[in-house]
Design an enzyme around this catalytic site. Structure first.
Site, PDB file in Angstrom:
ATOM      1  CB  CYS A   1      -0.948  -0.006   1.187  1.00 19.53           C
ATOM      2  SG  CYS A   1      -2.065  -1.433   1.223  1.00 19.53           S
TER       3      CYS A   1
ATOM      4  CG  HIS B   1      -3.167   3.404   1.875  1.00 22.56           C
ATOM      5  ND1 HIS B   1      -3.667   2.978   0.664  1.00 22.56           N
ATOM      6  CD2 HIS B   1      -3.272   2.347   2.726  1.00 22.56           C
ATOM      7  CE1 HIS B   1      -4.046   1.718   0.771  1.00 22.56           C
ATOM      8  NE2 HIS B   1      -3.822   1.312   2.005  1.00 22.56           N
TER       9      HIS B   1
ATOM     10  CG  ASN C   1      -6.657  -0.907   1.318  1.00 20.01           C
ATOM     11  OD1 ASN C   1      -5.943  -0.540   0.389  1.00 20.01           O
ATOM     12  ND2 ASN C   1      -6.163  -1.283   2.486  1.00 20.01           N
TER      13      ASN C   1
END
Length: 326
Positions: free
Chosen positions: A120, A253, A283
Site C-alpha cells: 500500500c 492511503h 482499499n
C-alpha cells in the site's frame, strides 16, 4: 541536472462492477458468514468497492489509467522514457507488469520499465523513485502507475479482510520542470512486522505453497499506521520547510477512514482538507493514492499551485510520504 519533477497529468480507472456492502453481505451469508453494511461502514468507512472480472489483470487496469494520464499531460506516449508500476498483484511472476503495460500502450522507444513492490506504500515509493530519476537528469517523462486486483487474493471466509479491498488503477506523468513539483519525500520500512500484513503463500515450480490469501492483523496495523504516518508526514514537511497550515490537501492511503481521520487530526489538518475516496473505492492498495488524486484533480478540488501531502503505509512494514506542488 534537472531542478524539479512535476506532475503534468493524472488518470485513473475502476472496473465497471461495483459491489455494495449489501450485495457483499448477501454473498457472504450464502457461505454462512455474517456481516452487514452497518458493520463494515462503522469499522472502515467503506460502502462499496469495484472488483475486476476474471479475465481482467493489473495491466488491463493500468493501461486505462495511463492513457488518461498521458492524454491529460498532453504529450506523445513515445516521449515516455521510463515506466514504473507499483503493484502487489502482478500479471505474472515475471516479466514485470510494467513491461506488459509498455507493450499494451504501444510505446516502442525501448524505455526502461520495471515494477516496484511496497504494497500500500507502493505509489509513494514509486513516485519518490521517479523523482530521483528525473532530478538526476537521466529521464524527462516518467509514467508512474499504481494498479491492483486485490480481489484475487481475498479469503472470502474471513469477513475482517474480504470486505475491505477493491481493484483499480491510478497513474501520473511526472516530468522534468523548472517549476517546483516534488518538494520532498521520505520512506521507511521495518521488516520485523512482516507477519501482520502479508500473503504468506509462495510460488515454486509453478505451484502455490502455503496460504495464497491475504492475512492481516487489523489491530496491529492500526496502531502502527497512525504512529508512523504522522511521523513520516512531518519528516517530509520539515524537509521542505512546509508547515501543516501550508498544506492545501492531504491524500492518505485510502485504507480505513479511522486511520485517515486519526492521521489528519494528529497533523492538525481539518477533515475538509483531506481527500477521501475509501467509501466508494475500498482499499485499493498501491492504486488508492493516485486514484484519489485523479478524482480530486478532475472534480476541481486540487488545482495548479496547490500543495499536496501524500502518505501511505503497507505490508513490510513500509511507509512513506511525498510532498508536492501541483
Amino acid at each position: 541536472m534537472t531542478k524539479y519533477a512535476k506532475i503534468i497529468g493524472t488518470g485513473s480507472y475502476l472496473p465497471p462492477r461495483r459491489v455494495t456492502n449489501h450485495e457483499l453481505a448477501a454473498q457472504l451469508a450464502e457461505k454462512g458468514i455474517e456481516t452487514s453494511d452497518e458493520w463494515i461502514v462503522s469499522r472502515s468507512g467503506i460502502s462499496a468497492r469495484h472488483w475486476a472480472e476474471p479475465d481482467v489483470t493489473s495491466s488491463t487496469l493500468a493501461v486505462k489509467a495511463a492513457e488518461q494520464a498521458i492524454e491529460a499531460a498532453g504529450i506523445d506516449r513515445q516521449d515516455i522514457d521510463l515506466i514504473i508500476v507499483a503493484t502487489s498483484t502482478p500479471d505474472f511472476v515475471f516479466p514485470s507488469t510494467a513491461c506488459i503495460v509498455q507493450e499494451k500502450l504501444g510505446i516502442t522507444n525501448h524505455c526502461p520499465a520495471f515494477d516496484l513492490q511496497a504494497v500500500c506504500s507502493g505509489f509513494v515509493y514509486a513516485l519518490a523513485t521517479a523523482d530521483k530519476f528525473i532530478r538526476s537528469g537521466s529521464h524527462r517523462n516518467v509514467l508512474v502507475i499504481g494498479t491492483e486486483v486485490f480481489s484475487r487474493i481475498l479469503d472470502f471466509n474471513d469477513r475482517t479482510t474480504c470486505v475491505l479491498f477493491g481493484d483499480g488503477a491510478g497513474a501520473v506523468v511526472l516530468s522534468a520542470s523548472d517549476e517546483p513539483g516534488i518538494l520532498s519525500s521520505a520512506m521507511h520500512s521495518d521488516g520485523s512486522h512482516v507477519d501482520i500484513l502479508c500473503v504468506p503463500g509462495n510460488v515454486a515450480g509453478g505451484n502455490i505453497t502455503g496460504n495464497p490469501f491475504l492475512h492481516m492483523d487489523g489491530q496491529a496495523v492500526f496502531k502502527l499506521a497512525v504512529n508512523v504516518l504522522d511521523k513520516v508526514a512531518r519528516e517530509a514537511m520539515e524537509a521542505a520547510s512546509v508547515s501543516p497550515d501550508q498544506v492545501d490537501w492531504l491524500i492518505p492511503h485510502q485504507a480505513n477512514i479511522r486511520i485517515m481521520q486519526g492521521t489528519a487530526k494528529k497533523l492538525g489538518l481539518p477533515a475538509e482538507r483531506m481527500v477521501a475516496t475509501v467509501h466508494e473505492h475500498g482499499n485499493t492498495s498501491a492504486a488508492s493514492i493516485p486514484l484519489a488524486l485523479d478524482v480530486a484533480v478532475r472534480d476541481g478540488r486540487i488545482r495548479p499551485g496547490h500543495t499536496v501531502l501524500m502518505e501511505g503505509v503497507g505490508g513490510g512494514f513500509t511507509w512513506g510520504a511525498v510532498l508536492l506542488r501541483m
